[in-house]
Design an enzyme around this catalytic site. Structure first.
Site, PDB file in Angstrom:
ATOM      1  N   LYS A 115      22.145 -40.549  25.619  1.00 32.02           N
ATOM      2  CA  LYS A 115      21.035 -41.061  24.815  1.00 32.02           C
ATOM      3  C   LYS A 115      20.375 -42.273  25.471  1.00 32.02           C
ATOM      4  O   LYS A 115      21.026 -43.124  26.069  1.00 32.02           O
ATOM      5  CB  LYS A 115      21.543 -41.435  23.414  1.00 32.02           C
ATOM      6  N   SER A 435      26.031 -23.260  15.380  1.00 34.40           N
ATOM      7  CA  SER A 435      24.856 -22.398  15.445  1.00 34.40           C
ATOM      8  C   SER A 435      25.016 -21.339  16.523  1.00 34.40           C
ATOM      9  O   SER A 435      25.721 -21.535  17.520  1.00 34.40           O
ATOM     10  CB  SER A 435      23.605 -23.230  15.723  1.00 34.40           C
ATOM     11  N   GLU A 667      31.481 -33.388  23.555  1.00 29.85           N
ATOM     12  CA  GLU A 667      30.938 -32.909  24.830  1.00 29.85           C
ATOM     13  C   GLU A 667      31.748 -33.497  25.969  1.00 29.85           C
ATOM     14  O   GLU A 667      31.946 -34.700  26.036  1.00 29.85           O
ATOM     15  CB  GLU A 667      29.480 -33.335  24.966  1.00 29.85           C
ATOM     16  N   HIS A 696      23.717 -26.541  27.421  1.00 20.61           N
ATOM     17  CA  HIS A 696      22.370 -26.933  27.805  1.00 20.61           C
ATOM     18  C   HIS A 696      21.977 -26.362  29.162  1.00 20.61           C
ATOM     19  O   HIS A 696      20.877 -26.630  29.651  1.00 20.61           O
ATOM     20  CB  HIS A 696      22.248 -28.454  27.803  1.00 20.61           C
TER      21      HIS A 696
END
Length: 756
Positions: A115, A435, A667, A696
């Site tokens: 981030k 998901s 992660e 990703h």
């Protein structure tokens, strides 16, 4: 005469043009030239909007095809060796660094992503070697300067400062002091400054946001060393900070030999008043008076009251700006037609923030903007008095909370045997983060239902069919704990924002999260509460299809706060507790429906940390308590999971343990399990699933690769407390990647079990 500028503008385009152009290029549907044309059109539009808002200089180099830190790595020649195989050119090399794959070049492990300070934007972490060489490649920057000038715009390029760049980087291989690379890096910056001066650039915005953090003396000295070395080497420097006040670094910043300073006057408050007394007679002061992080209108009258004396003192040395780059807010409120008029009247997106700056400039310079100021004051007064904002029953429920509401009753060591008996899972249990691929059919079904083209019964039937397919695929892969796949959800935060009271959801409030990934943060405008179940019917149906446990899936209160545009009229912790109580009701109802494991995702808890270390404890106290309030209404036999992605745990590991989740998934694949170093000196008390599959990247991980990662994890965490799972949710991937990847993951888990 005061003047205006902006630190940066959204680069995705008003209709997310960049996202679609990137994905088209990556999948081979369009050419590089077509992608570059889209980028040029977005830049031209951004510059035109800045010019139309009366800004004398437009910001250049704030645009990126993927990430601004990645661009700086390419500018400086910081390309890790694994990307230098000669099979792709520099253009696709950047995409391989970001994604692990590009239209040209071999597939390879992508760079780590984390981030950007305390935002929800992800940057690509530079990898530096002890003998790092910096090789300047300024062609892209110079081309954008030429492009802007050809369009009739005067320019103010922006660069990440050299010390912040080193701060953001990591050591590749053996750890070393990155500051030893500062002299070589300054040489490259000096060369670039000379080139920019030769190109006739008058002002250069140099961003050093690390100045708002509490720095060790070595990093403070590095800033002094850097700017003494760069003094006089090129254009005038506007030293730019944002996301807070400078605190103990203020005197240091003011001592640096630069021609101007930018301070965040939104988060930094009135610190700029101290600067006025020490500002040189020829130095510029840029004040970030419009919030670049949120979507609420600025109180223009209050700002003018603060700025009038500053303007009189500084004259044309006062520049007005957004507090930070506007890339963190949506592009244009004119795109929103679904918000009701009252709510819309309280907001300002990036284009509107340019207009607010223009009004402030006009008023300070003697213009007649009384009507616009009156409209602004009326909108703000309406928001303060609206009965939509305040709900007494919600406030009273928060006031009744006690420490007991954040306790499970039994410690993990006592809960774990009960949960194992109930769940009957093997060693190294496999699961996913929640998901599954959002196929075109799923998206079309949701869109058709929103438009009224499908009845509720037809919609439910189609979603149930998607859930059944997802359960079958997971059972076929051999996963141990299943999920329902979240076909009904557009986004992990926006979905709940649509269903909770006190939230509003936009049509086109898109912001960039990373690369081509855009999100639409919901807006928290009032007191938050839950008036109906949100996920129970889907989880209950999924569980009815299988004898294996199916996790209930929720987004945690801190993430629901961090990944929204939050109301600014009460403390954030109060809003977070309101969300936590709403989620607690959902957790308890899931348990009553027979769901044995419930995951409450908190990927944002790390990014919510204040940038100053001295403020961490207060934040962690209320953030951890909010999570526990959401989770602690269930029996010991119900297993509570949480998930955190792209977070550095060093320094907060005790707080993460204090969340008291039974299982945490994190992660670790891009970092090659180095993020687990935080668990070496701290004995984490419960179960951990270190991600072994980088979702990703489109690459399918090999069985041996995932097995090796888990063996590294077992060096730090006892094997009996390890889970096997991907890094994050799988919604952005396709089934053609997901199926083989999960089969390999299950095969790796079976090998691990055989080796016990």
């Amino acid at each position: 005469m005061a003047t205006t500028h902006t630190l940066g503008f959204p680069r995705i385009g008003a209709q997310r043009e960049l996202k679609f152009a990137l994905e088209s290029y990556w999948n081979g549907s369009s050419t590089r030239e077509q992608l570059l044309q889209v980028g040029s059109r977005i830049r031209q539009q951004n510059w035109s909007q800045q010019q139309q808002a009366g800004q004398a200089r437009v910001t250049v180099n704030d645009f990126s095809l993927y990430d601004q830190v990645l661009d700086h790595s390419c500018l400086l020649g910081v390309i890790p060796a694994r990307f230098q195989d000669g099979s792709s050119d520099g253009f696709d090399t950047a995409f391989r660094m970001a994604r692990g794959r590009a239209p040209s070049g071999t597939a390879v492990r992508a760079c780590e992503m984390t981030k950007w300070f305390d935002t929800n934007y992800h940057y690509l972490v530079p990898e530096l070697e002890a003998q790092q060489r910096f090789t300047l490649s300024p062609d892209t920057l110079l081309a954008e300067i030429a492009e802007a000038r050809a369009g009739g715009f005067d320019v103010k390029p922006v660069l990440i400062g050299p010390v912040t760049y080193l701060w953001l980087a990591k050591s590749a291989g053996e750890s070393f002091d990155r500051l030893q690379l500062l002299p070589a890096l300054l040489q490259a910056y000096g060369e670039l400054f000379t080139i920019l001066a030769r190109e006739g650039v008058e002002w250069l915005q140099i961003d050093e946001p690390i100045l708002v953090q509490e720095l060790e003396p070595a990093w403070q000295q590095a800033l002094e060393t850097a700017y003494q070395a760069l003094s006089g080497a090129g254009p005038k420097l506007l030293l730019t900070t944002y996301f807070g006040n400078l605190g103990d670094n203020l005197s240091l910043a003011l001592s640096l030999p630069v021609q101007g300073f930018h301070l965040d006057a939104v988060r930094g408050g009135l610190e700029y008043r101290r600067v006025l007394a020490e500002l040189g007679d020829d130095q510029v002061l840029s004040l970030g008076v419009v919030d670049g992080r949120n979507i609420w209108k600025t109180d223009l009258s209050a700002r003018l009251n603060e700025l009038q004396s500053v303007s009189e003192q500084l004259g044309d040395r006062l520049w007005l700006a957004s507090s930070c780059s506007l890339q963190h807010v949506p592009v244009d409120l004119a795109q929103e037609t679904a918000f009701d008029a009252q709510l819309r009247n309280w907001m300002a997106y990036a284009v509107q923030k340019l207009e607010e700056l223009q009004l402030l400039e006009a008023s300070l310079n003697g213009g007649n903007v009384a009507a616009a100021l009156a409209d602004n004051a009326l909108a703000l007064a309406g928001r303060r008095s609206s009965d939509r904002v305040h709900r007494e029953s919600v406030k009273q429920r928060c006031q009744r909370l006690s420490l007991k509401d954040g306790e499970r009753g039994l410690a993990y060591a006592q809960r774990a045997p009960r949960q194992r008996e109930r769940l009957q899972l093997p060693a190294f249990p496999t699961t996913t983060i929640g998901s599954f691929p959002q196929t075109p059919a799923i998206r079309q079904t949701r869109a058709g239902f929103r438009r009224g083209e499908l009845s509720e019964a037809d919609y439910v039937a189609r979603m149930q069919a998607e859930i059944a397919d997802c359960i079958l695929r997971q059972e076929t892969c051999g996963l141990d704990m299943l999920v329902h796949g979240e076909a009904e959800r557009n986004d992990m935060v926006e979905y709940f924002g649509e269903l909770l009271q006190g939230y509003a959801v936009s049509q086109n409030g898109w912001v960039q999260s990373y690369g081509s990934r855009c999100v639409k943060p919901p807006v928290i405008y009032g007191d938050v509460y839950r008036d109906a179940a949100m996920t129970v019917q889907w989880s209950r149906y999924a569980q009815s299809l299988t004898s294996k446990p199916v996790k209930g899936m929720l987004t945690g209160p801190v993430t629901m706060l961090q990944w929204a545009f939050v109301r600014d009229d009460q403390p954030r912790q109060q809003t977070c507790l309101q969300v936590a109580l709403a989620l607690r009701d959902e957790v308890c109802e899931l348990e009553s429906a027979g769901i044995a494991a419930i995951q409450i995702d908190e990927p944002a808890i790390r990014e919510g940390l204040p940038l100053k270390r001295s403020e961490w404890d207060h934040y962690l106290d209320w953030a951890v308590y909010a999570f526990r309030v959401s989770a602690c209404g269930v029996a010991p036999e119900t297993q509570i999971h949480t998930h955190m992605c792209y977070s550095e745990f060093n320094g907060i590991i005790e707080a993460i343990a204090a969340m008291d989740a039974d299982v945490i998934t994190i992660e670790t694949s891009r970092s090659n399990m180095t993020l687990l170093d935080a668990f070496i000196d701290f004995e984490y008390p419960s179960e951990i699933g270190p991600g072994v599959y980088d979702i990703h990247s489109p690459n399918v991980p090999e069985v041996a690769q995932m097995e090796a990662l888990m063996k590294k994890a077992a060096e730090r965490i006892p094997a009996e407390r390890l889970w096997v799972n991907p890094d994050c949710g799988l919604k952005t991937r396709g089934w053609e990647e997901v199926g083989p990847s999960l089969e390999n993951m299950v095969a790796a888990a079976k090998r691990l079990r055989a080796g016990l």
